[in-house]
Design an enzyme around this catalytic site. Structure first.
Site, PDB file in Angstrom:
ATOM      1  N   ARG A 283       5.682 -11.586   6.204  1.00  0.00           N
ATOM      2  CA  ARG A 283       5.047 -11.417   7.511  1.00  0.00           C
ATOM      3  C   ARG A 283       5.660 -12.454   8.439  1.00  0.00           C
ATOM      4  O   ARG A 283       5.901 -13.586   8.027  1.00  0.00           O
ATOM      5  CB  ARG A 283       3.534 -11.677   7.430  1.00  0.00           C
ATOM      6  CG  ARG A 283       2.806 -10.914   6.335  1.00  0.00           C
ATOM      7  CD  ARG A 283       2.277  -9.578   6.792  1.00  0.00           C
ATOM      8  NE  ARG A 283       1.846  -8.769   5.644  1.00  0.00           N
ATOM      9  CZ  ARG A 283       0.611  -8.774   5.137  1.00  0.00           C
ATOM     10  NH1 ARG A 283      -0.309  -9.542   5.676  1.00  0.00           N
ATOM     11  NH2 ARG A 283       0.303  -8.006   4.101  1.00  0.00           N
TER      12      ARG A 283
ATOM     13  N   ASP B 161      -2.136  -7.611  -5.728  1.00  0.00           N
ATOM     14  CA  ASP B 161      -2.608  -6.466  -4.957  1.00  0.00           C
ATOM     15  C   ASP B 161      -2.883  -5.284  -5.875  1.00  0.00           C
ATOM     16  O   ASP B 161      -2.187  -5.077  -6.852  1.00  0.00           O
ATOM     17  CB  ASP B 161      -1.505  -6.087  -3.963  1.00  0.00           C
ATOM     18  CG  ASP B 161      -2.052  -5.419  -2.721  1.00  0.00           C
ATOM     19  OD1 ASP B 161      -3.277  -5.231  -2.638  1.00  0.00           O
ATOM     20  OD2 ASP B 161      -1.245  -5.090  -1.843  1.00  0.00           O
TER      21      ASP B 161
ATOM     22  N   HIS C  96      -8.342  -0.939  -1.215  1.00  0.00           N
ATOM     23  CA  HIS C  96      -7.348  -2.016  -1.375  1.00  0.00           C
ATOM     24  C   HIS C  96      -8.099  -3.208  -1.944  1.00  0.00           C
ATOM     25  O   HIS C  96      -9.196  -3.513  -1.487  1.00  0.00           O
ATOM     26  CB  HIS C  96      -6.780  -2.512  -0.041  1.00  0.00           C
ATOM     27  CG  HIS C  96      -6.285  -1.468   0.901  1.00  0.00           C
ATOM     28  ND1 HIS C  96      -4.960  -1.220   1.077  1.00  0.00           N
ATOM     29  CD2 HIS C  96      -6.940  -0.642   1.744  1.00  0.00           C
ATOM     30  CE1 HIS C  96      -4.810  -0.270   2.003  1.00  0.00           C
ATOM     31  NE2 HIS C  96      -5.996   0.088   2.422  1.00  0.00           N
TER      32      HIS C  96
ATOM     33  N   LYS D 204     -15.566  -3.525   4.286  1.00  0.00           N
ATOM     34  CA  LYS D 204     -14.959  -4.410   3.293  1.00  0.00           C
ATOM     35  C   LYS D 204     -15.879  -5.567   2.941  1.00  0.00           C
ATOM     36  O   LYS D 204     -16.831  -5.872   3.661  1.00  0.00           O
ATOM     37  CB  LYS D 204     -13.636  -4.967   3.806  1.00  0.00           C
ATOM     38  CG  LYS D 204     -13.800  -5.878   5.013  1.00  0.00           C
ATOM     39  CD  LYS D 204     -12.515  -6.620   5.341  1.00  0.00           C
ATOM     40  CE  LYS D 204     -12.673  -7.458   6.600  1.00  0.00           C
ATOM     41  NZ  LYS D 204     -11.528  -8.320   6.873  1.00  0.00           N
TER      42      LYS D 204
ATOM     43  N   GLN E 112       1.166 -11.181  -3.328  1.00  0.00           N
ATOM     44  CA  GLN E 112      -0.239 -10.764  -3.402  1.00  0.00           C
ATOM     45  C   GLN E 112      -0.548 -10.220  -4.787  1.00  0.00           C
ATOM     46  O   GLN E 112       0.262  -9.498  -5.356  1.00  0.00           O
ATOM     47  CB  GLN E 112      -0.506  -9.642  -2.401  1.00  0.00           C
ATOM     48  CG  GLN E 112      -0.412 -10.040  -0.951  1.00  0.00           C
ATOM     49  CD  GLN E 112      -0.628  -8.833  -0.048  1.00  0.00           C
ATOM     50  OE1 GLN E 112      -0.063  -7.781  -0.274  1.00  0.00           O
ATOM     51  NE2 GLN E 112      -1.455  -9.006   0.964  1.00  0.00           N
TER      52      GLN E 112
ATOM     53  N   CYS F 274       0.796  -1.237   0.000  1.00  0.00           N
ATOM     54  CA  CYS F 274       0.000   0.000   0.000  1.00  0.00           C
ATOM     55  C   CYS F 274       0.832   1.292   0.000  1.00  0.00           C
ATOM     56  O   CYS F 274       0.574   2.178  -0.818  1.00  0.00           O
ATOM     57  CB  CYS F 274      -0.964   0.030   1.172  1.00  0.00           C
ATOM     58  SG  CYS F 274      -1.555  -1.567   1.725  1.00  0.00           S
TER      59      CYS F 274
ATOM     60  N   HIS G  81      -4.563  -1.010  -5.710  1.00  0.00           N
ATOM     61  CA  HIS G  81      -5.184   0.088  -4.977  1.00  0.00           C
ATOM     62  C   HIS G  81      -5.876   0.991  -5.975  1.00  0.00           C
ATOM     63  O   HIS G  81      -5.309   1.321  -7.007  1.00  0.00           O
ATOM     64  CB  HIS G  81      -4.141   0.835  -4.151  1.00  0.00           C
ATOM     65  CG  HIS G  81      -3.548  -0.028  -3.088  1.00  0.00           C
ATOM     66  ND1 HIS G  81      -2.426  -0.781  -3.293  1.00  0.00           N
ATOM     67  CD2 HIS G  81      -3.983  -0.312  -1.834  1.00  0.00           C
ATOM     68  CE1 HIS G  81      -2.180  -1.489  -2.198  1.00  0.00           C
ATOM     69  NE2 HIS G  81      -3.111  -1.230  -1.298  1.00  0.00           N
TER      70      HIS G  81
END
Ligand code: ZN
Length: 323
Positions: free
Chosen positions: A48, A68, A196, A150, A66, A19, A70
């Site tokens: 992580r 991912d 996200h 979400k 990911q 992000c 945005h």
């Protein structure tokens, strides 16, 4: 936790999420209302710390990738953007043969940042998108993160177990903290909405879910090896290699089992590996320019020409069929 590593005199950090980097791209210049929506997507590898006790196969790992993205948009674009994300998600999941999902809509908790009117608009956009797509869903009242509502999509695998993959998450916190803005039609600065979204979630976990879902028996287009050629005797090997070459030219992933095992053992081996097609070759097949096709379901299709087999496999691939 954020201690840098020294790599040849340069500081390196382990990246926990994507992000902030997309936010930096957004902030790199002045944005006009005409520039929006801005959608930034990345296959981002992140790390992580998970305690060793909770690591599990491909579904819980310490380094993962990911899919991912945005989305930064204006209030009047929110509904469209959410609808598009859900279209895209369902298209991808259904292409992988996953059809059993449940949506969870998490709404505003007691302690939350962001204007209530924005929460309301975002939550309704999520709800309408779920309903427009005819998905079964549950509302987790007050279960949202403090920074936005979400949708989570959980996928049921072949054994009925639920796996969290897709997340579509509003964020009212980061745009505030990073002072994100766009210049509106009125010439004034406005705060964009930020979403996200990850469709598959983590690639590693998604592959874990797929393996579980299919019990290893992937549809032909996904099978790592789509066909194996099995010679009955060594004298059929040359022909097997020739056929393998033709199949590869047709775009198929093929192996030749040239081991010393007996034919029955080779077939068992291919069945254990869940290879969709076993192509058995003996004197008759060599002579006729054919292959004898056995399916991993143990069905025997008998001898057909190599071209007929190619057409059959290509059709199963195009239609994303099991066989
Ligand atoms: Zn994010």
């Amino acid at each position: 936790m954020y201690a840098p590593m020294d790599v040849e005199g340069q500081e390196y950090f382990i990246k926990p999420m994507n992000c902030p980097f997309h936010i930096q791209i957004y902030r790199s210049r002045t944005r006009s209302y005409r520039d929006l929506p801005i959608r930034l997507a990345e296959w981002g590898t992140v790390y992580r710390y998970e305690r060793s006790g909770v690591l599990h196969g491909l579904t819980r790992v310490r380094g993962f990738t990911q899919d991912d993205a945005h989305i930064f948009c204006r209030p009047d674009q929110v509904e469209d953007e959410i609808g598009r994300v859900l279209d895209f998600t369902l298209h991808i999941l259904r292409s992988f043969g996953l059809t059993d999902f449940r949506a969870y809509l998490a709404t505003r908790p007691e302690k939350a940042v962001g204007e209530p009117a924005r929460w309301e608009q975002a939550t309704e956009a999520l709800r309408r998108a779920i309903e427009a797509h005819g998905l079964a869903y549950e509302v987790d009242e007050g279960g949202g993160a403090f920074y936005g509502p979400k949708i989570d999509l959980k996928i049921a695998d072949a054994l009925g177990r639920e796996w969290q993959c897709t997340t579509i998450q509003f964020d009212f916190n980061l745009p505030e903290r990073w002072d994100l803005a766009y210049v509106g039609e009125d010439g004034k600065e406005h705060r964009p909405y930020m979403v996200h979204r990850a469709l598959l979630g983590s690639m590693e976990r998604f592959f874990g879910v797929l393996i579980e879902h299919y019990g290893g028996a992937f549809p032909v287009w996904l099978a790592p090896v789509q066909a194996v050629l099995i010679p009955i005797a060594d004298r059929h090997l040359d022909y097997c290699y020739q056929v393998a070459e033709r199949l590869r030219e047709a775009g198929l992933r093929v192996e030749v089992n040239a081991s010393k095992e007996r034919m029955g053992a080779k077939i068992r081996d291919a069945q254990l590996q869940k290879i969709p097609y076993m192509l058995v070759v003996g004197d008759r097949e060599v002579k006729g320019g054919n292959v004898a096709v056995r399916l991993r379901t143990e069905e025997n299709l008998g001898a057909i020409s190599v071209d007929a087999f190619i057409a059959m496999a290509q059709e199963a691939i195009a239609e994303k069929r099991s066989l």
